[in-house]
Structures are given as C-alpha cells and as structure tokens.
Design a protein around this motif. Structure first.
Motif, PDB file in Angstrom:
ATOM      1  N   TYR A 227      35.985  44.661  86.984  1.00 60.64           N
ATOM      2  CA  TYR A 227      34.998  44.143  87.929  1.00 60.64           C
ATOM      3  C   TYR A 227      33.981  45.245  88.186  1.00 60.64           C
ATOM      4  O   TYR A 227      34.269  46.425  88.024  1.00 60.64           O
ATOM      5  CB  TYR A 227      35.654  43.661  89.222  1.00 60.64           C
ATOM      6  CG  TYR A 227      36.287  44.739  90.073  1.00 60.64           C
ATOM      7  CD1 TYR A 227      35.694  45.162  91.258  1.00 60.64           C
ATOM      8  CD2 TYR A 227      37.503  45.332  89.698  1.00 60.64           C
ATOM      9  CE1 TYR A 227      36.282  46.145  92.046  1.00 60.64           C
ATOM     10  CE2 TYR A 227      38.095  46.308  90.481  1.00 60.64           C
ATOM     11  CZ  TYR A 227      37.484  46.704  91.653  1.00 60.64           C
ATOM     12  OH  TYR A 227      38.062  47.687  92.425  1.00 60.64           O
ATOM     13  N   LEU A 228      32.780  44.827  88.593  1.00 61.97           N
ATOM     14  CA  LEU A 228      31.670  45.762  88.742  1.00 61.97           C
ATOM     15  C   LEU A 228      31.294  46.005  90.195  1.00 61.97           C
ATOM     16  O   LEU A 228      30.486  46.890  90.476  1.00 61.97           O
ATOM     17  CB  LEU A 228      30.440  45.231  87.993  1.00 61.97           C
ATOM     18  CG  LEU A 228      30.592  45.090  86.479  1.00 61.97           C
ATOM     19  CD1 LEU A 228      29.445  44.266  85.905  1.00 61.97           C
ATOM     20  CD2 LEU A 228      30.646  46.445  85.812  1.00 61.97           C
ATOM     21  N   GLY A 229      31.852  45.226  91.111  1.00 64.99           N
ATOM     22  CA  GLY A 229      31.386  45.284  92.479  1.00 64.99           C
ATOM     23  C   GLY A 229      32.416  45.739  93.479  1.00 64.99           C
ATOM     24  O   GLY A 229      32.695  46.932  93.603  1.00 64.99           O
TER      25      GLY A 229
ATOM     26  N   GLU B 266      30.836  49.217  97.640  1.00 61.32           N
ATOM     27  CA  GLU B 266      30.987  49.710  99.001  1.00 61.32           C
ATOM     28  C   GLU B 266      30.463  51.143  99.115  1.00 61.32           C
ATOM     29  O   GLU B 266      30.760  52.002  98.277  1.00 61.32           O
ATOM     30  CB  GLU B 266      32.456  49.679  99.423  1.00 61.32           C
ATOM     31  CG  GLU B 266      33.054  48.274  99.511  1.00 61.32           C
ATOM     32  CD  GLU B 266      32.547  47.489 100.698  1.00 61.32           C
ATOM     33  OE1 GLU B 266      31.862  48.067 101.566  1.00 61.32           O
ATOM     34  OE2 GLU B 266      32.823  46.271 100.755  1.00 61.32           O
ATOM     35  N   GLY B 267      29.698  51.378 100.171  1.00 61.98           N
ATOM     36  CA  GLY B 267      29.175  52.704 100.426  1.00 61.98           C
ATOM     37  C   GLY B 267      27.701  52.858 100.133  1.00 61.98           C
ATOM     38  O   GLY B 267      27.075  53.833 100.561  1.00 61.98           O
ATOM     39  N   LEU B 268      27.124  51.889  99.421  1.00 64.37           N
ATOM     40  CA  LEU B 268      25.710  51.997  99.066  1.00 64.37           C
ATOM     41  C   LEU B 268      24.812  51.304 100.082  1.00 64.37           C
ATOM     42  O   LEU B 268      23.790  51.856 100.491  1.00 64.37           O
ATOM     43  CB  LEU B 268      25.461  51.416  97.673  1.00 64.37           C
ATOM     44  CG  LEU B 268      24.000  51.343  97.203  1.00 64.37           C
ATOM     45  CD1 LEU B 268      23.353  52.719  97.212  1.00 64.37           C
ATOM     46  CD2 LEU B 268      23.915  50.728  95.807  1.00 64.37           C
ATOM     47  N   ALA B 269      25.185  50.092 100.520  1.00 61.43           N
ATOM     48  CA  ALA B 269      24.270  49.248 101.284  1.00 61.43           C
ATOM     49  C   ALA B 269      24.777  48.972 102.697  1.00 61.43           C
ATOM     50  O   ALA B 269      25.974  49.087 102.982  1.00 61.43           O
ATOM     51  CB  ALA B 269      24.069  47.917 100.550  1.00 61.43           C
ATOM     52  N   THR B 270      23.857  48.567 103.565  1.00 69.01           N
ATOM     53  CA  THR B 270      24.216  47.910 104.821  1.00 69.01           C
ATOM     54  C   THR B 270      24.511  46.451 104.492  1.00 69.01           C
ATOM     55  O   THR B 270      23.682  45.772 103.873  1.00 69.01           O
ATOM     56  CB  THR B 270      23.066  47.995 105.831  1.00 69.01           C
ATOM     57  OG1 THR B 270      22.807  49.369 106.118  1.00 69.01           O
ATOM     58  CG2 THR B 270      23.424  47.267 107.117  1.00 69.01           C
TER      59      THR B 270
END
Length: 400
Positions: A181-183, A332-336
């Motif tokens: 998985y990529l996300g 997780e960790g990149l975006a709001t």
C-alpha cells in the motif's frame, strides 16, 4: 541491462509496428526480460501492472519513455523489473489490462495489480510468493465513494455528473501472501484478509530544491492539482470552500474541460468568483509552475478515495503545505487531515482549517512549508521508493 532481442514481445499491433512506444497500448505482454543474461534456469517472476516504460527499460533507459513524468507508476514499474533482474529473476510482464492467459506454474514470485491472482488454480498457490500490488483503496469503497459524491453534488447543485473512476472488482487480497500500500492504515482497514502488509514510498516525478517564500505574498494563495474524476477527487468541495473565502486565491490545475457536465458547473463558478483561477493542464516540471508554486502557501485536496495522494506528494516537494481528507490517504505526518466524509462538513472544516493556517505567524508558516518539503524528500522520492521495494524483496527472501 537486458536487450530488446533478449525479451519476447507479445504486444498490440501498434507496438509491433513501432520501434518506440509513443502511445498507450490497450494491453500487451513482454516475456523473458533478463533471460539473455540470467539464462534459462533462473528464477522467474511475473508482474501485471503498467507496461508503458518496460520496452524502454529493456532498451537501456526507461527515462526515454514519453509518459515517464506523467505519473509515478511509469518509473516505479521499470524499477520493479530492474530490482528483480538484479536479484536473479527473469521477468514476464503483462499490462494491467491484458487478458492473455498466465502460465502460473512458471513463477516463483508473482506481483499483481490487475486482479488476476484470484484466478490462480488453488493447487498452484502453495510454494509461490504472491503479492497484491495495491495502488488504491478497496474497489468497492472507491466505487461507492464516487457514487456518493455524485449524489451529494446533485443534491447541492441539481447536476448529475458521470462517474469517471469506477474500479473493476479486484479480489487479489484474498489469496495474496503480501499486500503493498502507498498511503495509510485507513486503506488497510478496507481489506479483510490477513496478507502481510508492506508500505511502499510513493515517488514523485520532480524533486525541486526548497526555496524560502515571501510569506507576505504567499500566505493567501493555494493550489489544487489533479487528474480525471474531479468529483471523486473533491475539486467541487475545494471550489465551494474557496468561493466562501474571497480574500484567498485558488489556482486550479487539471483537464476540467474534459468532464463536460462538471465543467458546465465549474465554468460559471469561475466567472462568478474572481479568486478562482483556472489554469488548465499544467506541467509541474516547468519553470512557470515552479514560479507559481513559489508564490503560494499550500494545497487543499479533498478526495474521496486515493492510493497515496500523488498530487499532494508532488506539491509538497515545492514546499506547499497540504490540507487533505482522510480518504486521500496521504501518508501520516505530511498533511493536516479532515476526518469527515460528509461533503457539507468537509467544506466547513476546510474553511476553518485554511483560515487557521493563513492566520499563523510568518515563522510558523515557514516552518510548516520546510517540514512539508523535508517530509517529501525523505519519503517520496524515486530513491525512497526503490528502498521500500527492496525492503519488500528482502522480507520475502528472509521468510523463505
């Protein structure tokens, strides 16, 4: 590097007539990649994914593929073949839409994005490593999500829009030993079989160096970037949110004219709201786009279903701060992240979140922009993808 003579082609008639793949074949197969160097007794692997760059890999340089910078999958598919060849596997490759029969008993390792694993005879499944190469959410979730967005759009605006991103049923997870998985973990909760999960680092096409912004100029400007299936990808929700924030500017990049019923709604919105700037298709590798990105603060991406949020990942490389939905599955960790899946609530939360971001002190905005770029450089490059795929092959070899 394997030669074009060393691999046996079974491609479309157009491909057989051309020395170079300058089009997108509807199907096709290439057999024996690496056979010339590795010999007839080598291990054998099978891949069913995007084939467009593979002839160029065989000829020595996948970067010559005309589509190589249009989507991350083109480079990633060639990298898979390269690593398997280096580890001693001869590779047979079928395009994701190929209907050619698969000689399952030939293979030690099988990587399938196209949903063919479920068709493997049960008596051949043991002793072969089977990988479901998942590039998105579960097919039923995505299809339902798109249809729900279409229904919600009709209730808000009285326009029915055709579905653009309905995925065919894919049950590969039910028989796979591993699932990539990529996300995020959100994706994994949609699959109900106990295959070992392995996160791959989705790559980016362009990896520009970070440039510090003039935040006084950038803090009121945002970018939306996406491809087909504009309702699924939430462009309508982003537009509706920014229509209620006339003090902010939204630049829209994509082929919206191609989806004529959606365009019949978007075009009047653009005319009514001068803060909505439609650019059409953009080349994210161009100096023009780099200059635009440098003048903007963030990106808002409210997709109902993604495989890792490739557009968000690419924009993070420009230091654009992401605001996304949970269903965009940006790592997780990149975006709001906006957790709701209800369009009216998503719009309301987007307005609140964007305004809170814009109101931050300049030092905080610089820090968040730099953090987005740093995150993308760590997790979303071609080198990062290569490491994560190599780690998958290491896991498989260690378990054998």
């Amino acid at each position: 590097m394997p030669t074009i003579q060393g691999a046996r082609y079974r491609l479309s008639e157009l491909l057989r007539k051309a020395a170079d793949v300058t089009f997108r074949p509807p199907g096709g197969e290439i057999h024996g990649i690496g056979q010339e160097r590795l010999g007839p007794k080598a291990k054998r692997a099978f891949i069913k994914y995007s084939i467009y760059s593979i002839p160029y890999y065989i000829k020595g340089d996948p970067m010559q593929c005309p589509q190589i910078n249009e989507h991350t999958m083109y480079w990633e598919s060639a990298e898979m073949v390269r690593q398997l060849n280096e580890r001693g596997y001869v590779v047979d490759y079928h395009h994701v839409h190929s209907r050619a029969p698969i000689n399952w008993e030939l293979y030690d390792l099988i990587i399938d994005e196209g949903g063919s694993l479920i068709n493997m005879p049960e008596n051949l499944r043991a002793g072969r490593t089977k990988i479901f190469y998942s590039s998105g959410n579960y097919w039923l979730f995505q299809n339902t999500a798109e249809l729900k967005r279409i229904g919600d759009f009709h209730r808000r605006h009285g326009i029915f829009v055709s579905p653009e991103r309905q995925a065919p049923p894919n049950y590969a997870n039910e028989v796979a030993d591993y699932m990539t998985y990529l996300g995020t973990d959100f994706q994994l909760r949609l699959f109900d079989r106990p295959a070992l999960k392995h996160q791959l680092n989705i790559s980016a096409v362009y990896e520009p160096d970070y440039q510090r912004r003039n935040m006084a100029e950038a803090r009121t400007k945002f970018v939306w970037l996406g491809s087909g299936g504009l309702l699924l990808k939430g462009l309508d929700l982003v537009v509706e949110a920014f229509a209620q924030m006339p003090e902010l500017t939204l630049y829209i990049g994509g082929h919206a004219e191609r989806e004529t019923r959606f365009w019949s709604w978007l075009q009047p919105m653009l005319a009514k709201h001068p803060n909505l700037k439609y650019m059409g298709w953009v080349d994210v590798g161009s100096r023009k786009f780099a200059d635009l990105a440098q003048q903007c603060l963030g990106t808002v991406y409210l997709s109902a279903s993604e495989g890792g949020g490739g557009a968000v990942v690419q924009l993070a490389h420009f230091g654009l701060i992401p605001i996304t939905t949970e269903t965009s599955t940006v790592r997780e960790g990149l975006a709001t992240v906006i957790r709701s899946q209800e369009p009216s609530e998503i719009i309301a939360q987007t307005i609140k979140t964007v305004r809170e971001l814009v109101a931050l002190p300049e030092a905080d905005l610089h820090a968040r922009s730099e953090a987005a770029h740093a995150f993308a450089r760590e997790h979303h490059t071609r080198a990062a993808y290569a490491r994560s795929f190599a780690a998958l092959l290491d896991r498989i070899e260690q378990k054998r």
